[in-house]
Design a protein around this motif. Sequence first.
Motif, PDB file in Angstrom:
ATOM      1  N   THR A  14      82.077 120.667  50.794  1.00  0.00           N
ATOM      2  CA  THR A  14      82.511 122.030  50.510  1.00  0.00           C
ATOM      3  C   THR A  14      81.445 123.043  50.900  1.00  0.00           C
ATOM      4  O   THR A  14      80.251 122.739  50.873  1.00  0.00           O
ATOM      5  N   GLY A  15      81.896 124.219  51.265  1.00  0.00           N
ATOM      6  CA  GLY A  15      80.966 125.319  51.547  1.00  0.00           C
ATOM      7  C   GLY A  15      80.551 126.042  50.289  1.00  0.00           C
ATOM      8  O   GLY A  15      79.743 126.977  50.331  1.00  0.00           O
ATOM      9  N   ASP A  16      81.094 125.610  49.145  1.00  0.00           N
ATOM     10  CA  ASP A  16      80.787 126.243  47.868  1.00  0.00           C
ATOM     11  C   ASP A  16      79.404 125.820  47.377  1.00  0.00           C
ATOM     12  O   ASP A  16      78.780 124.907  47.919  1.00  0.00           O
ATOM     13  N   ASN A  17      78.957 126.479  46.307  1.00  0.00           N
ATOM     14  CA  ASN A  17      77.607 126.186  45.798  1.00  0.00           C
ATOM     15  C   ASN A  17      77.552 124.828  45.107  1.00  0.00           C
ATOM     16  O   ASN A  17      78.567 124.245  44.735  1.00  0.00           O
ATOM     17  N   ALA A  18      76.319 124.346  44.898  1.00  0.00           N
ATOM     18  CA  ALA A  18      76.102 123.002  44.371  1.00  0.00           C
ATOM     19  C   ALA A  18      76.638 122.826  42.962  1.00  0.00           C
ATOM     20  O   ALA A  18      77.175 121.771  42.612  1.00  0.00           O
ATOM     21  N   ASP A  19      76.516 123.862  42.124  1.00  0.00           N
ATOM     22  CA  ASP A  19      76.979 123.753  40.745  1.00  0.00           C
ATOM     23  C   ASP A  19      78.495 123.593  40.681  1.00  0.00           C
ATOM     24  O   ASP A  19      79.029 122.768  39.933  1.00  0.00           O
ATOM     25  N   THR A  20      79.178 124.403  41.467  1.00  0.00           N
ATOM     26  CA  THR A  20      80.638 124.309  41.508  1.00  0.00           C
ATOM     27  C   THR A  20      81.073 122.956  42.051  1.00  0.00           C
ATOM     28  O   THR A  20      81.973 122.308  41.510  1.00  0.00           O
ATOM     29  N   ALA A  21      80.433 122.527  43.132  1.00  0.00           N
ATOM     30  CA  ALA A  21      80.768 121.240  43.743  1.00  0.00           C
ATOM     31  C   ALA A  21      80.575 120.095  42.760  1.00  0.00           C
ATOM     32  O   ALA A  21      81.419 119.191  42.656  1.00  0.00           O
ATOM     33  N   LYS A  22      79.479 120.145  42.018  1.00  0.00           N
ATOM     34  CA  LYS A  22      79.183 119.079  41.057  1.00  0.00           C
ATOM     35  C   LYS A  22      80.262 119.004  39.985  1.00  0.00           C
ATOM     36  O   LYS A  22      80.740 117.915  39.639  1.00  0.00           O
ATOM     37  N   LEU A  23      80.654 120.168  39.459  1.00  0.00           N
ATOM     38  CA  LEU A  23      81.633 120.192  38.380  1.00  0.00           C
ATOM     39  C   LEU A  23      82.999 119.680  38.842  1.00  0.00           C
ATOM     40  O   LEU A  23      83.653 118.898  38.146  1.00  0.00           O
ATOM     41  N   ILE A  24      83.431 120.116  40.025  1.00  0.00           N
ATOM     42  CA  ILE A  24      84.716 119.655  40.561  1.00  0.00           C
ATOM     43  C   ILE A  24      84.655 118.154  40.838  1.00  0.00           C
ATOM     44  O   ILE A  24      85.594 117.408  40.532  1.00  0.00           O
ATOM     45  N   ALA A  25      83.543 117.688  41.410  1.00  0.00           N
ATOM     46  CA  ALA A  25      83.380 116.260  41.714  1.00  0.00           C
ATOM     47  C   ALA A  25      83.464 115.423  40.445  1.00  0.00           C
ATOM     48  O   ALA A  25      84.069 114.339  40.431  1.00  0.00           O
ATOM     49  N   ILE A  44      84.536 111.856  41.843  1.00  0.00           N
ATOM     50  CA  ILE A  44      83.969 111.606  43.173  1.00  0.00           C
ATOM     51  C   ILE A  44      82.450 111.587  43.053  1.00  0.00           C
ATOM     52  O   ILE A  44      81.848 112.560  42.594  1.00  0.00           O
ATOM     53  N   SER A  45      81.836 110.492  43.456  1.00  0.00           N
ATOM     54  CA  SER A  45      80.375 110.376  43.327  1.00  0.00           C
ATOM     55  C   SER A  45      79.646 110.870  44.569  1.00  0.00           C
ATOM     56  O   SER A  45      78.454 111.192  44.508  1.00  0.00           O
ATOM     57  N   HIS A  46      80.363 110.916  45.721  1.00  0.00           N
ATOM     58  CA  HIS A  46      79.732 111.376  46.965  1.00  0.00           C
ATOM     59  C   HIS A  46      80.227 112.785  47.284  1.00  0.00           C
ATOM     60  O   HIS A  46      81.414 112.976  47.584  1.00  0.00           O
ATOM     61  N   GLY A  60      97.550 116.045  39.825  1.00  0.00           N
ATOM     62  CA  GLY A  60      97.749 114.872  40.682  1.00  0.00           C
ATOM     63  C   GLY A  60      96.549 114.509  41.523  1.00  0.00           C
ATOM     64  O   GLY A  60      96.485 113.402  42.066  1.00  0.00           O
ATOM     65  N   SER A  61      95.567 115.419  41.677  1.00  0.00           N
ATOM     66  CA  SER A  61      94.398 115.114  42.511  1.00  0.00           C
ATOM     67  C   SER A  61      93.592 113.948  41.949  1.00  0.00           C
ATOM     68  O   SER A  61      93.144 113.074  42.691  1.00  0.00           O
ATOM     69  N   VAL A  62      93.412 113.937  40.618  1.00  0.00           N
ATOM     70  CA  VAL A  62      92.617 112.872  39.989  1.00  0.00           C
ATOM     71  C   VAL A  62      93.261 111.514  40.230  1.00  0.00           C
ATOM     72  O   VAL A  62      92.596 110.546  40.627  1.00  0.00           O
ATOM     73  N   GLU A  63      94.584 111.426  40.025  1.00  0.00           N
ATOM     74  CA  GLU A  63      95.291 110.156  40.200  1.00  0.00           C
ATOM     75  C   GLU A  63      95.300 109.732  41.665  1.00  0.00           C
ATOM     76  O   GLU A  63      95.139 108.538  41.977  1.00  0.00           O
ATOM     77  N   ALA A  64      95.475 110.684  42.581  1.00  0.00           N
ATOM     78  CA  ALA A  64      95.488 110.356  44.013  1.00  0.00           C
ATOM     79  C   ALA A  64      94.145 109.792  44.449  1.00  0.00           C
ATOM     80  O   ALA A  64      94.079 108.789  45.178  1.00  0.00           O
ATOM     81  N   ILE A  65      93.065 110.418  44.002  1.00  0.00           N
ATOM     82  CA  ILE A  65      91.717 109.948  44.361  1.00  0.00           C
ATOM     83  C   ILE A  65      91.459 108.572  43.749  1.00  0.00           C
ATOM     84  O   ILE A  65      90.874 107.692  44.386  1.00  0.00           O
ATOM     85  N   ARG A  66      91.941 108.372  42.531  1.00  0.00           N
ATOM     86  CA  ARG A  66      91.774 107.053  41.897  1.00  0.00           C
ATOM     87  C   ARG A  66      92.503 105.974  42.710  1.00  0.00           C
ATOM     88  O   ARG A  66      91.967 104.879  42.933  1.00  0.00           O
ATOM     89  N   GLN A  67      93.707 106.274  43.181  1.00  0.00           N
ATOM     90  CA  GLN A  67      94.471 105.301  43.966  1.00  0.00           C
ATOM     91  C   GLN A  67      93.798 104.992  45.299  1.00  0.00           C
ATOM     92  O   GLN A  67      93.765 103.838  45.735  1.00  0.00           O
ATOM     93  N   LEU A  68      93.262 106.024  45.939  1.00  0.00           N
ATOM     94  CA  LEU A  68      92.566 105.815  47.209  1.00  0.00           C
ATOM     95  C   LEU A  68      91.331 104.944  47.003  1.00  0.00           C
ATOM     96  O   LEU A  68      91.041 104.051  47.810  1.00  0.00           O
ATOM     97  N   GLN A  69      90.599 105.205  45.951  1.00  0.00           N
ATOM     98  CA  GLN A  69      89.421 104.395  45.646  1.00  0.00           C
ATOM     99  C   GLN A  69      89.819 102.959  45.314  1.00  0.00           C
ATOM    100  O   GLN A  69      89.124 102.012  45.701  1.00  0.00           O
ATOM    101  N   ALA A  70      90.954 102.791  44.622  1.00  0.00           N
ATOM    102  CA  ALA A  70      91.435 101.448  44.291  1.00  0.00           C
ATOM    103  C   ALA A  70      91.811 100.657  45.538  1.00  0.00           C
ATOM    104  O   ALA A  70      91.776  99.423  45.538  1.00  0.00           O
ATOM    105  N   LYS A  71      92.169 101.360  46.618  1.00  0.00           N
ATOM    106  CA  LYS A  71      92.488 100.712  47.886  1.00  0.00           C
ATOM    107  C   LYS A  71      91.241 100.433  48.723  1.00  0.00           C
ATOM    108  O   LYS A  71      91.340 100.025  49.883  1.00  0.00           O
ATOM    109  N   GLY A  72      90.070 100.682  48.141  1.00  0.00           N
ATOM    110  CA  GLY A  72      88.820 100.393  48.839  1.00  0.00           C
ATOM    111  C   GLY A  72      88.285 101.532  49.676  1.00  0.00           C
ATOM    112  O   GLY A  72      87.339 101.347  50.452  1.00  0.00           O
ATOM    113  N   MET A  73      88.868 102.723  49.552  1.00  0.00           N
ATOM    114  CA  MET A  73      88.408 103.881  50.322  1.00  0.00           C
ATOM    115  C   MET A  73      87.149 104.484  49.684  1.00  0.00           C
ATOM    116  O   MET A  73      87.063 104.591  48.457  1.00  0.00           O
ATOM    117  N   GLU A  74      86.217 104.874  50.530  1.00  0.00           N
ATOM    118  CA  GLU A  74      85.063 105.635  50.050  1.00  0.00           C
ATOM    119  C   GLU A  74      85.392 107.119  50.216  1.00  0.00           C
ATOM    120  O   GLU A  74      85.706 107.577  51.314  1.00  0.00           O
TER     121      GLU A  74
END
Length: 732
Positions: free
Chosen positions: A574-585, A590-592, A555-569
Motif C-alpha cells: 500500500t501507498g498508505d502510511n505504516a501505522d495504517t498498513a499495520k492495523l489493516i494487516a 496478513i503477516s507480510h 468477506g475480506s478476512v474469510e477470503a484471505i483465510r481461504q487463500l492462505q489455506a490453499k497454500g498461498m502466500e
Amino acid sequence: MAKSTNNTSTAKGIYPVTGMSCASCANNIESATQALTGVVNASVNFANEKLLVEYNPQLIQPGALKEAIRQIGYDIELDESVDTSQAHQQKLSSLRFKTILSIILSAPVVFIGMFWMNMPYANEIMLILSTPVIFWLGKDFFVNAWKQARHRKANMDTLVALSTGIAYIFSVFNMIFPQVWHEIGLHNHVYFESAAVIISFILLGRYLEEKAKESTSGAIKKLIGLQPDEVTILYEGKASAILLSAVKIDDILLVKPGEKIAVDGVVVDGSSYIDESMLNGEPMPVQKKQADKVFAGTINQNGSLQYKAQKVGKDTLLAQIIQLVESAQGSKAPVQKLVDKIAGIFVPVIILLSIVTLITWSVLGENGFSQGLYAMITVLIIACPCALGLATPTALMVGIGKGAEKGILIKDAESLEVAKSIDTIILDKTGTITEGKPLVTHIEWFNKKEKDEQILYSLEHLSDHPIAKAISNHYSDMLPVAVQNFENYTGRGVKASFEGKNYFAGNRFFLEENGIQLNYSIPAELLKHAPTIIWMAEDTTVKAMISIADTVKTGSVEAIRQLQAKGMEIHMLTGDNADTAKLIAEQVNISHYQADMLPQQKAAFIEVLQKEGRKVAMVGDGINDSTALAQADLSIAMGSGSDIAMDVAQMTIISSDLNKIVAAIELSKQTSNTIRQNLAWAFIYNLIGIPVAAGVLYPFNGFLLNPMLAGAAMALSSVSVVVNSLRLKWKQ
C-alpha cells in the motif's frame, strides 16, 4: 462484430465460420487467414465455430478475409444483423433429419449383410438402400473432401469420404465382377453395410456433438438474453415504445417493476432496487435513486425509474462483457498450440498409415487384400481428430462462461492456465481489502485563511483517486476556485497554483520531496482508527492535516483465510502510511505487508518475488496499480460498474469481492483439469484405437475391428469430450 482496439491501427472481428468438420479445418482456416497481408493475428475456435481476427484495416478489409476463406472451402458471416442462432438451429434440424433417415435406410442393410447374405438379390437390395445414405445424406462429406483436395489439404471429411467411398466402390465392383476374385481363389466380400452405417454413426455423432456444443455457449446466450427488444421512451411527457436499436444518448427512458434496464444511464427520477447479479454474481439487489448509475441487462424490482441514456449499443457495459467473453472463449490456451500442431499433420499421417495397413495385410495376410481393405477403412474411420480438437476449446468455453455468470471476467485462455499455478498473491489495500470509499473523519487547520478550504476542494476534485474523492465529497456543497497548472502524481498527491502561490495536497513523502517540512506529530487517537493522513501546504507552509478512514470489506478476512489455506502466500502493498498498513494487516491476518510504496516500487517488489521462482498474482484497482499489474504473472482488477478495468487486467472481478479471487483460482484449476482429462482421453483413444483398427490383435486372437464399431467409437469419443466439459457447469 468488429471492434477497434486500443491501437488505432488495428481492428478486431469475431465472425461465425461455416463448413468446419474437425480440428484440421480450424487449423486450415487459421493458417490461411494468418498468411494474409494485414492480418496481425487469427484464431479459430472449433467448438464455437468462430474466427477471432485482428487486422490492419488500411491493408485488408473483412471482405478480403471472407474471399480468402471461401477459396479453401469454408465461409464466414460478416453481417452482424444475421441471427447465427437461427442458422445453428437449421443446421441441427438438417442433421436430425439426415441422421434419422440414414438409420432407417441403414438398418435393413445391416441385417441383410450380417444375417441374410444368401437371400435372393441381397447385394442389389443393399446397393439400393445404401446409395442414398452415402451420396445423398452423406453428400457433404464428399463435397467438403473435394474442396479440401483442390487446395491440397485434408480434414476429417477426407477420411470419411475415402473410407466410405472405397468401401462402396469396392462392393459395387465385387457385386458386378465376382469372377475376378473367384478366379484367384478369394471370396468377393461386399461392405455396403459398413459404408452406410459409418455415415449413419458419424451423422449421429455430429448431431449429438452439436447439441452438446450448444450447451457450452449458454453463458453468451444468457447475457444476450438480458437485452430487452423494446424500451419505453419519454418525450414531452408522453410514454411510447420503441426498439432498443433506436435509443440514442440523452434519451429519457422509463423502466417499470420487473423490466430490464435497456442501456447504461443515470437515474433522473424515482427510486427502486435493482438486481445486478448479472454483473457481480451477487443475489442482493442494490438501491438506486437520483444520480445513481444503472446498467443494461440489470432488472428493476419494485419501483419505477426514469433514467437518461449515457451509453448505448456496443458501448454499454453488458455489450463489453459479451465482447470480452466471446473473445476469451475464442482465445487459445498454451497447451492448444501443441494440439494444433498435432491436428495439422494428423489427417495426412492417418491416410499414410491406412495405406501402410493395406499393403502390410496384402503382403502378409491369407486373404490379404480383402482383409487389408477392411482394416484400411477401419483405420480411416476410427482416427477422427474431432475429440482432439474439441478437448481444449469446449472446456474453456464452459469455464469462461461460468466465470462470467459469477461476475468473474476472464480476458483470455492463457490467464486460466496461469491462475492454477499461482502461489503468491499481492493485494492492494484501498478498494481491494478495504471498501475503497474512504471518508474524512477529521481536518486540523494551521493558519487557516478564507479560501483555503476552497483551494483544497479545487485541488482534490480534479483527481479520480478514492482519497481525493473523499475530500471533495466532504466539501460537496462548495464551489471550486480556478486553479492553474494542475498536476497529478500517481500514488503521491496533487499540485496546482492559485493567485501566484503553489499548493500541494498529498502524503508525507510528496510534501517532503517538494521541500516542505512536516514538524507535526499525528495524535495517537487518530492512528487508533487506522486513518490515512493527507497534508495540504501553501508553498513551504503546512496548512492542514486531513484524517481519512477506510473500512475492511465484509468477506475480506474469510477470503484471505481461504487463500492462505490453499497454500498461498499473501502480501499487502500500500501507498498508505505504516501505522495504517499495520492495523489493516492485523485485522485481516496478513503477516507480510509493505507501506508507503509507490507504484513502481510495487512492480519492483513483484519482480523480486518472481526471481525467487514464485508465480505472482497482483490484485488491484487496475489504474494506480497498472505497473504492478503488468509485472505480475496474473493480473486481477477489482472493479464495479463503469469503473471496471477490462483493458488493464487478465481477469476482472466486477463486484470487488475478494471471495471471487478464491472462486477464480478454483475455476481455473477445474478448467485445466478438465482440459487434461479431455486431452488424455483423446490421445489414449487414438493410441489404442488406431493399432487395433489396423489389426495388431489379429495374429494373437483373430480379432479385427468392424468398421461400423469404429464409426460408433469415433462418434462417442467426440461426444464424451464435450459432455466431460459440460460437467464444469455443475461443479461448485
